[in-house]
Structure formats: structure tokens, C-alpha cells
Design a protein around this motif. Structure first.
Motif, PDB file in Angstrom:
ATOM      1  N   LEU A 122       0.851  -1.174   0.000  1.00  0.00           N
ATOM      2  CA  LEU A 122       0.000   0.000   0.000  1.00  0.00           C
ATOM      3  C   LEU A 122       0.890   1.228   0.000  1.00  0.00           C
ATOM      4  O   LEU A 122       1.781   1.346   0.830  1.00  0.00           O
ATOM      5  CB  LEU A 122      -0.893   0.026   1.243  1.00  0.00           C
ATOM      6  N   PHE A 130      -7.582   6.757  -2.003  1.00  0.00           N
ATOM      7  CA  PHE A 130      -6.809   5.595  -1.563  1.00  0.00           C
ATOM      8  C   PHE A 130      -5.297   5.802  -1.717  1.00  0.00           C
ATOM      9  O   PHE A 130      -4.513   4.907  -1.404  1.00  0.00           O
ATOM     10  CB  PHE A 130      -7.228   4.354  -2.365  1.00  0.00           C
ATOM     11  N   GLU A 131      -4.874   6.983  -2.215  1.00  0.00           N
ATOM     12  CA  GLU A 131      -3.459   7.257  -2.449  1.00  0.00           C
ATOM     13  C   GLU A 131      -2.883   8.128  -1.335  1.00  0.00           C
ATOM     14  O   GLU A 131      -3.609   8.760  -0.580  1.00  0.00           O
ATOM     15  CB  GLU A 131      -3.274   7.936  -3.803  1.00  0.00           C
ATOM     16  N   MET A 158      -6.386   6.755   7.182  1.00  0.00           N
ATOM     17  CA  MET A 158      -6.795   6.091   5.957  1.00  0.00           C
ATOM     18  C   MET A 158      -6.974   4.611   6.269  1.00  0.00           C
ATOM     19  O   MET A 158      -6.043   3.949   6.739  1.00  0.00           O
ATOM     20  CB  MET A 158      -5.763   6.323   4.852  1.00  0.00           C
ATOM     21  N   LYS A 159      -8.158   4.082   6.012  1.00  0.00           N
ATOM     22  CA  LYS A 159      -8.528   2.744   6.465  1.00  0.00           C
ATOM     23  C   LYS A 159      -8.593   1.772   5.300  1.00  0.00           C
ATOM     24  O   LYS A 159      -9.132   2.085   4.233  1.00  0.00           O
ATOM     25  CB  LYS A 159      -9.884   2.804   7.185  1.00  0.00           C
ATOM     26  N   PHE A 160      -8.040   0.581   5.560  1.00  0.00           N
ATOM     27  CA  PHE A 160      -8.003  -0.481   4.555  1.00  0.00           C
ATOM     28  C   PHE A 160      -8.404  -1.795   5.219  1.00  0.00           C
ATOM     29  O   PHE A 160      -8.247  -1.966   6.436  1.00  0.00           O
ATOM     30  CB  PHE A 160      -6.592  -0.629   3.964  1.00  0.00           C
ATOM     31  N   ASN A 165      -7.424  -3.498   0.891  1.00  0.00           N
ATOM     32  CA  ASN A 165      -8.399  -2.804   0.039  1.00  0.00           C
ATOM     33  C   ASN A 165      -8.912  -1.554   0.754  1.00  0.00           C
ATOM     34  O   ASN A 165      -9.286  -1.602   1.932  1.00  0.00           O
ATOM     35  CB  ASN A 165      -9.567  -3.732  -0.293  1.00  0.00           C
ATOM     36  N   TYR A 166      -8.954  -0.433   0.021  1.00  0.00           N
ATOM     37  CA  TYR A 166      -9.339   0.850   0.613  1.00  0.00           C
ATOM     38  C   TYR A 166     -10.788   0.829   1.066  1.00  0.00           C
ATOM     39  O   TYR A 166     -11.675   0.314   0.373  1.00  0.00           O
ATOM     40  CB  TYR A 166      -9.131   1.977  -0.399  1.00  0.00           C
ATOM     41  N   SER A 169     -11.595   7.241   4.733  1.00  0.00           N
ATOM     42  CA  SER A 169     -10.610   8.059   5.438  1.00  0.00           C
ATOM     43  C   SER A 169     -11.326   9.147   6.222  1.00  0.00           C
ATOM     44  O   SER A 169     -12.447   9.548   5.880  1.00  0.00           O
ATOM     45  CB  SER A 169      -9.596   8.668   4.468  1.00  0.00           C
TER      46      SER A 169
END
Length: 412
Positions: A122, A130-131, A158-160, A165-166, A169
Motif C-alpha cells: 500500500l 486511496f493514495e 486512511m482505512k483499509f 483494500n481501501y 478516510s
């Protein structure tokens, strides 16, 4: 592979400056979300029940590794074009996966299975949700089963998913210089210092531990002591032992257990045989040179890790001389040593972070160290080595990823 990596990193940096320079300036100047200071609760710091660990100046010369190491095994982190990292500044373990974070080089989080096989990275640069611009720290939310990464440019959690997988946030209302952890109840606990310059928090900018909910709302604060921007943290002060979060304020020779209701002093390190760093000096340094000169003349806890049975810690003494100590929590005995010399196929280094995983400690070992150990074993034939370890030493390349070594300490 290293040449390929460096060429692409240089190219990427150039493109990044051209494409994202203006956006990054805007991100730096973006105001913080509004914080309701009236709704923040100050939770207590309890210092009435703790264990004192006496650190004597009886420091052994380097001891044979077999004298202290009970059992160990290596986990090489697979090296591919996609998984090659420059540094590793934090390691996490959860859900039979290993999470390796490089915030200094590639600025990515790498996910491996528990055997070291690469799964995903990531860290794509850019302005998409997601960046990342500048990922600074990560933690595992065991309640929500998520990876949470803090981006210091976007100032967002930022949560995955655990697979990378995003999800979403949320804005964070303060700067984070070092790291954060997540309590079992889902609250985020962040370590800050004066160097983070969170003056917009008013009186709460003086607090070293800040709590938010998972949406980024500031809820609680704990732990104050005087300091200046010149004595900023030099390492991540929050660590984990299973579900417990531990706080080690740098230079103060103390360890706390962090809960949702209080901070409890856990251990206090007695360096009276040395020249301990004085807590009341933290707020007096008028320049970095002033602070550094004082640091080089005093003794303080530098690296701390705790597993189910032992504590492993590194002390920094005068003129940056360091020694490592092993404390048995059952027998209350401590061994201080200048390091190891190798009479087995075990190797580790104390210059980087030490982590815990159940009753193991975990350290990072460079491939060059393992190559050197193989040469030593080939030349010194009075002890045996495991066949799988010798194969690893033989096949690993000097520019491969770091290797994890999991090890247990003998009863002291």
C-alpha cells in the motif's frame, strides 16, 4: 534489483515534484478540522504501583548467543520488484500476516504472510482517496479488522481491509510526529511532542497522549511534562504486547500501560549507578546543541520491548555508548551485556527496533549480516548449524529485503 530500485526511485521523485508540488503546498496550508476543546476529557496518570528495575553497571563483555537464546527461527521477507523496500521502520503482526512499514524510503506498507511470502503493498502516490502523500505511521484496528495508516500531508486516518483494500478516510485534527496504536475498544491513541507544533489545541498541545475515536474526533488527553521543540522524540514511543499498549516517554526511563481510562506506570528504570537523564531538564533546552550536549553526558532508556516472559531493552550511556539488557519478569533477574558473539547460527542487531510477538522477540537482520555469519560458521567448525538456516545464508542476496528473526530468551 537494487540498481533498478534506485533508478526508479530517482525518476519517481522527479515526477513527484513536478506533478504534486503545488498540491503538497496546498495540503500543508490546509486548516485543521474544528476541535471542540470543551468536550475533551483529561484522564489520570497513576504512578502509585509500579516495579523498579535496577540497572547496574555490571556489564558483561559480549556473551555467546547460546548463553541467552533458547530458541529461534528466521522468516525472510520475500524480495520482488513490488516488495523491495529501502528501510523498515515498524513491524506489525496480525491475522497470520506480517506488516512491514517503510516511512523513510519507499513510503509504503508491505503485507506478507506469516512465512514471509509477499501479498500486497500500500502506498501509491497521489490525491485519490486511496493514495498517499506522506504516510507516517500505521496500526491494526482489531475491533474493526482494519489497517489504519496516518498520512501526514493529508492529515487523515486512511482505512483499509486486512488484505489492503481501501475502505474510507477521516480527518485528524492534529499533527503526528511519530506513531499511534489502537485500543481493543477502538479508540486511537497517539503520541505527540512539542516538535509536532499542535498549538491550535490550546492547553491540550501540552499533553503527550491524545485519544480520538475512529472518525478522528479528539476525545481525551493524558500525560504532561515540560519539554521544548529541541528534545523531540527520536523513536516511536508506543508499542504493543498482545492487546496491551505501552508508552515509553523518551529519556524519562519509565514505561506506562495505556488504557481507555488512565495511564498506569508499569516500570521505572533505576539508573542511579550511572548519570540518569533528569525529567526536570526536559523544558530547559534552548537549542538542539544544548540538548545534544546534555544527552551525550547522561544515561537513558533507548529501546524497549516486552513479551510474555521477558523485557529486552537497550540503554544509551554517556557519549552514545550502548548496552543491551534482558530482564526475566518471573525471576526478577537482569543480565546486562555489550552484545553477542556468535557460537550458533543465531544473529540479530540491536541498532534497529525490537518487537514482540507472544513469547517471542522479533528483530530485523540485514542479509549482509547473515552472509557474514555463514562465513564465520564455515571457518569455525566446532558448532553445528541448522540445515535450513545454512540454505538461507547461502541463497540470500545482499540487496534482498531484511530477514526477521523470532527468538526466545532463556530463564534467567
Amino acid at each position: 534489483m537494487k540498481k533498478w530500485y534506485l533508478q526508479n526511485m530517482i525518476l519517481g521523485l522527479g515526477i513527484g515534484f513536478l506533478c504534486f508540488g503545488c498540491q503538497e503546498i496546498r495540503m500543508k496550508n490546509r486548516p485543521f478540522p474544528t476541535v471542540s476543546l470543551d468536550s475533551i476529557t483529561v484522564i489520570p496518570v497513576e504512578e502509585d504501583k509500579f516495579e523498579i528495575i535496577k540497572v547496574t553497571n555490571n556489564i558483561k563483555e559480549p556473551v555467546p548467543s547460546s548463553e541467552l537464546i533458547e530458541e529461534f527461527h528466521y522468516v525472510p521477507l520475500e524480495t520482488t520488484d513490488e516488495s523491495l523496500f529501502a528501510y523498515c521502520t515498524n513491524i506489525g503482526f496480525y491475522d497470520n500476516k506480517i506488516y512491514a512499514f517503510d516511512r523513510l524510503g519507499t513510503e509504503k506498507l508491505y503485507i506478507f504472510d506469516n512465512k514471509g511470502k509477499f501479498l500486497k503493498a500500500l502506498g501509491e502516490k497521489g490525491g485519490a482517496p486511496f493514495e498517499f502523500y506522506l504516510p507516517k505511521a500505521f496500526a491494526i484496528d482489531t475491533k474493526q479488522q482494519q489497517i489504519v495508516i496516518y498520512d501526514n500531508q493529508k492529515r487523515k486516518w486512511m482505512k483499509f481491509s486486512l488484505d489492503g483494500n481501501y475502505i474510507a478516510s477521516h480527518d485528524v485534527p492534529f499533527r503526528i510526529g511519530r506513531n499511534f496504536q489502537i485500543l481493543p475498544n477502538g479508540e486511537y491513541v497517539t503520541a505527540t511532542d512539542k516538535g509536532d507544533r499542535n498549538n491550535h489545541l490550546g492547553q491540550y498541545s501540552e499533553y503527550k497522549i491524545l485519544y480520538t475515536d475512529s472518525l478522528g474526533h479528539l476525545k481525551k488527553a493524558a500525560c504532561t511534562y515540560s519539554e521544548t521543540v529541541h528534545s523531540s522524540l527520536g523513536y516511536d514511543p508506543l508499542s504493543r504486547k498482545r492487546d496491551e499498549i505501552l508508552y515509553t516517554p523518551m529519556y524519562l526511563n519509565e514505561v506506562y500501560t495505556v488504557t481507555d481510562t488512565a495511564l498506569y506506570m508499569r516500570y521505572k528504570f533505576d539508573y542511579s549507578d550511572f548519570t540518569p537523564f533528569e525529567k526536570n531538564k526536559m523544558g530547559t533546552f534552548e537549542s538542539y546543541d544544548d540538548f545534544n550536549n546534555y544527552l551525550l553526558a547522561h544515561t537513558y532508556l533507548f529501546i524497549y520491548a516486552e513479551n510474555d516472559t521477558h523485557i529486552l531493552f537497550v540503554t544509551c550511556d554517556k557519549q552514545d555508548r550502548r548496552f543491551v539488557s534482558f530482564y526475566d519478569k518471573r525471576s526478577k533477574k537482569t543480565v546486562n551485556t555489550a552484545g553477542f558473539y556468535y557460537d550458533t547460527d543465531f544473529s540479530m542487531e540491536f541498532s534497529s527496533g525490537i518487537y514482540s510477538y507472544n513469547d517471542y522477540f522479533v528483530a530485523l537482520v540485514p542479509p549482509t549480516t547473515l552472509k557474514g555469519l555463514k562465513q564465520h560458521i564455515d571457518e569455525i567448525t566446532h558448532y553445528s548449524a541448522k540445515e535450513e538456516n545454512m540454505r538461507l545464508f547461502e541463497n540470500i542476496k545482499e540487496d534482498d529485503n531484511l530477514v526477521l528473526v523470532f527468538f526466545k530468551i532463556k530463564n534467567l
